[in-house]
Design a protein around this motif. Sequence first.
Motif, PDB file in Angstrom:
ATOM      1  N   ARG A  89     -28.145   8.455 -33.670  1.00  0.00           N
ATOM      2  CA  ARG A  89     -28.259   8.201 -35.100  1.00  0.00           C
ATOM      3  C   ARG A  89     -26.885   7.948 -35.718  1.00  0.00           C
ATOM      4  N   GLY A  90     -25.897   8.705 -35.236  1.00  0.00           N
ATOM      5  CA  GLY A  90     -24.523   8.500 -35.751  1.00  0.00           C
ATOM      6  C   GLY A  90     -23.997   7.124 -35.387  1.00  0.00           C
ATOM      7  N   ILE A  91     -24.228   6.711 -34.122  1.00  0.00           N
ATOM      8  CA  ILE A  91     -23.767   5.387 -33.679  1.00  0.00           C
ATOM      9  C   ILE A  91     -24.467   4.289 -34.468  1.00  0.00           C
ATOM     10  N   LYS A  92     -25.777   4.448 -34.679  1.00  0.00           N
ATOM     11  CA  LYS A  92     -26.538   3.437 -35.421  1.00  0.00           C
ATOM     12  C   LYS A  92     -26.057   3.334 -36.862  1.00  0.00           C
ATOM     13  N   SER A  93     -25.833   4.496 -37.474  1.00  0.00           N
ATOM     14  CA  SER A  93     -25.356   4.493 -38.863  1.00  0.00           C
ATOM     15  C   SER A  93     -23.994   3.824 -38.971  1.00  0.00           C
ATOM     16  N   LEU A  94     -23.088   4.143 -38.039  1.00  0.00           N
ATOM     17  CA  LEU A  94     -21.750   3.569 -38.061  1.00  0.00           C
ATOM     18  C   LEU A  94     -21.797   2.061 -37.844  1.00  0.00           C
ATOM     19  N   ALA A  95     -22.610   1.614 -36.859  1.00  0.00           N
ATOM     20  CA  ALA A  95     -22.704   0.178 -36.579  1.00  0.00           C
ATOM     21  C   ALA A  95     -23.312  -0.564 -37.763  1.00  0.00           C
ATOM     22  N   SER A  96     -24.323   0.030 -38.380  1.00  0.00           N
ATOM     23  CA  SER A  96     -24.937  -0.597 -39.553  1.00  0.00           C
ATOM     24  C   SER A  96     -23.946  -0.676 -40.720  1.00  0.00           C
ATOM     25  N   TRP A  97     -23.171   0.362 -40.902  1.00  0.00           N
ATOM     26  CA  TRP A  97     -22.160   0.386 -41.983  1.00  0.00           C
ATOM     27  C   TRP A  97     -21.110  -0.709 -41.767  1.00  0.00           C
ATOM     28  N   ILE A  98     -20.678  -0.851 -40.482  1.00  0.00           N
ATOM     29  CA  ILE A  98     -19.672  -1.889 -40.180  1.00  0.00           C
ATOM     30  C   ILE A  98     -20.236  -3.274 -40.482  1.00  0.00           C
ATOM     31  N   LEU A  99     -21.480  -3.508 -40.075  1.00  0.00           N
ATOM     32  CA  LEU A  99     -22.088  -4.822 -40.320  1.00  0.00           C
ATOM     33  C   LEU A  99     -22.277  -5.075 -41.809  1.00  0.00           C
ATOM     34  N   ASP A 100     -22.692  -4.050 -42.538  1.00  0.00           N
ATOM     35  CA  ASP A 100     -22.913  -4.237 -43.967  1.00  0.00           C
ATOM     36  C   ASP A 100     -21.603  -4.528 -44.704  1.00  0.00           C
ATOM     37  N   ASP A 101     -20.531  -3.849 -44.334  1.00  0.00           N
ATOM     38  CA  ASP A 101     -19.277  -3.961 -45.088  1.00  0.00           C
ATOM     39  C   ASP A 101     -18.304  -4.998 -44.526  1.00  0.00           C
ATOM     40  N   TYR A 102     -18.401  -5.288 -43.221  1.00  0.00           N
ATOM     41  CA  TYR A 102     -17.367  -6.132 -42.634  1.00  0.00           C
ATOM     42  C   TYR A 102     -17.913  -7.329 -41.863  1.00  0.00           C
ATOM     43  N   SER A 103     -19.177  -7.635 -41.995  1.00  0.00           N
ATOM     44  CA  SER A 103     -19.731  -8.751 -41.236  1.00  0.00           C
ATOM     45  C   SER A 103     -19.071 -10.074 -41.593  1.00  0.00           C
ATOM     46  N   ASP A 104     -18.670 -10.221 -42.873  1.00  0.00           N
ATOM     47  CA  ASP A 104     -18.025 -11.476 -43.276  1.00  0.00           C
ATOM     48  C   ASP A 104     -16.606 -11.580 -42.745  1.00  0.00           C
ATOM     49  N   LYS A 105     -16.027 -10.452 -42.341  1.00  0.00           N
ATOM     50  CA  LYS A 105     -14.665 -10.455 -41.822  1.00  0.00           C
ATOM     51  C   LYS A 105     -14.643 -10.547 -40.282  1.00  0.00           C
ATOM     52  N   LEU A 106     -15.790 -10.383 -39.688  1.00  0.00           N
ATOM     53  CA  LEU A 106     -15.877 -10.464 -38.216  1.00  0.00           C
ATOM     54  C   LEU A 106     -16.298 -11.856 -37.803  1.00  0.00           C
ATOM     55  N   ASP A 107     -15.784 -12.295 -36.654  1.00  0.00           N
ATOM     56  CA  ASP A 107     -16.185 -13.625 -36.191  1.00  0.00           C
ATOM     57  C   ASP A 107     -17.609 -13.553 -35.622  1.00  0.00           C
ATOM     58  N   GLU A 108     -18.125 -14.690 -35.213  1.00  0.00           N
ATOM     59  CA  GLU A 108     -19.515 -14.784 -34.745  1.00  0.00           C
ATOM     60  C   GLU A 108     -19.765 -13.912 -33.511  1.00  0.00           C
ATOM     61  N   ARG A 109     -18.806 -13.908 -32.573  1.00  0.00           N
ATOM     62  CA  ARG A 109     -18.994 -13.123 -31.349  1.00  0.00           C
ATOM     63  C   ARG A 109     -19.019 -11.636 -31.646  1.00  0.00           C
ATOM     64  N   ALA A 110     -18.150 -11.181 -32.575  1.00  0.00           N
ATOM     65  CA  ALA A 110     -18.107  -9.768 -32.941  1.00  0.00           C
ATOM     66  C   ALA A 110     -19.429  -9.340 -33.589  1.00  0.00           C
ATOM     67  N   ASN A 111     -19.946 -10.210 -34.488  1.00  0.00           N
ATOM     68  CA  ASN A 111     -21.232  -9.894 -35.120  1.00  0.00           C
ATOM     69  C   ASN A 111     -22.362  -9.819 -34.074  1.00  0.00           C
ATOM     70  N   GLU A 112     -22.282 -10.728 -33.124  1.00  0.00           N
ATOM     71  CA  GLU A 112     -23.300 -10.729 -32.061  1.00  0.00           C
ATOM     72  C   GLU A 112     -23.234  -9.442 -31.248  1.00  0.00           C
ATOM     73  N   GLN A 113     -22.037  -8.979 -30.945  1.00  0.00           N
ATOM     74  CA  GLN A 113     -21.865  -7.753 -30.182  1.00  0.00           C
ATOM     75  C   GLN A 113     -22.345  -6.533 -30.958  1.00  0.00           C
ATOM     76  N   MET A 114     -22.099  -6.527 -32.287  1.00  0.00           N
ATOM     77  CA  MET A 114     -22.537  -5.404 -33.109  1.00  0.00           C
ATOM     78  C   MET A 114     -24.070  -5.346 -33.174  1.00  0.00           C
ATOM     79  N   ASN A 115     -24.702  -6.525 -33.301  1.00  0.00           N
ATOM     80  CA  ASN A 115     -26.167  -6.562 -33.299  1.00  0.00           C
ATOM     81  C   ASN A 115     -26.740  -6.124 -31.936  1.00  0.00           C
ATOM     82  N   LEU A 116     -26.044  -6.523 -30.855  1.00  0.00           N
ATOM     83  CA  LEU A 116     -26.459  -6.097 -29.519  1.00  0.00           C
ATOM     84  C   LEU A 116     -26.359  -4.577 -29.394  1.00  0.00           C
TER      85      LEU A 116
END
Length: 452
Positions: free
Chosen positions: A237-264
């Motif tokens: 749950r902690g990992i999921k919350s952290l990954a979701s927070w990163i995507l919500d706040d920094y998805s526009d700052k991450l490149d396409e591959r990074a976003n793909e890895q976070m979704n994976l």
Amino acid sequence: MSDVEKEMTHRILIIDDNPSIHKDFQTILVEEEESTNLSALRTEVFGGNNRKSVPKSMYELDFASQGQEGCEKIRQACAENRPYELTFVDMRMPPGWDGLKTIEHIWEIDPRIQVVICTAYSDYSWGEITERLGKSENLLILKKPFDSAEVAQLASSLTEKWILARQASLKTEQLEQMVKERTDELTQTNEQLKQEIVERQQAEQRQAELIKEVDKINNELKDFASIVSHDLKAPLRGIKSLASWILDDYSDKLDERANEQMNLLLGRVERMYNLIDGVLQYSRAGRMDEKSVQVNLDDFIPEMIDMLVPPENITITVDSTMPVIECAETHIMQLFQNLLSNAIKYMDKPQGRINVGCVEEDGFWKFSIADNGPGIEEKHFEKIFKMFQALLVSKEFEGTGVGLTIAKKIVELYGGNIWVESKIGEGSTFYFTLPKQEMGVIDAKLEANIAH
């Protein structure tokens, strides 16, 4: 003398020191009897008196002049298994034993022989005789000089008495032997039953101990599964919350591959979460914590379908009237939910069809859930019911390999079977059976044995 004649002939011993007495007995018991038999034969051959003839006795006489000699003859006859039936004993036989002493020794050798004391004197009173020899039904006194008819009657009656006594004795011995054999047989059977009872008691005691041990292990596993599930889910749950927070706040700052890895990463966390949840469900599937109730599947299955919310392109149809069964509601819900959700998840056709049916067969309800999905190769028919053996049918959905294992465990808990029939490209049909009568766990301890 033939064997038959030997059996019909009565053996009599005369113990008397007077040879003329020997001759008298010979005349009375042998010669007169033979003469009587000869007369009867003449009458039968030449006619005459029509009166029915009475069978005459046949005697074999032996003689002894002294008591010691008589006792030796009796001992020898017993050894040859041809004992004397009757003995006539003179009271005075000088210079040897008198009649009473002779009889004392005779009965030490053969207590069953009939004895007639022959005497012309009153040497002993009857009281003295019985005091010395004891009261016996095998003892009589014949006064000298004796009458021929009296001797013949005594010989006939006493030898017949001896025969009857011997037959009774043999019969008694046979009965005693039969009783002994039967008693031995019953004793042996009783000992076997005692041993079986002891073994059964020991087996029951051992079974009770094993059941208690299994219950203890089952409870420990139940607690262990809950603890492990909680401890593993918390960091996920902690990992999921952290990954979701990163995507919500920094998805526009991450490149396409990074976003793909976070979704994976989020997908893997979700899969791990589902795996842990599946293991927990499997550990609970074999227990009967819930009371069995009457479940009307005509009402229950439509509600289950609504809960699953199938996509619009998939149609689920109940083809036949469903029975009312008695079981734990959670079990039947898990069973249909896992089979229907698998059919929905793996559907690869634009227009999916799922059909639910039920027929009565050999005392069982035979259920079927058929779909027109991708199908399963025959080599995987058994594999798919094993833990963590999900087939990779679609890249979009990766199963945990727990659902069918749970379904199999529940079906077997109630004494049924589950199997699949399928063709690649045409679809699959999952069948399972549940007993028509007395639904409920077939073995009160089966749940403990398979709960882990």
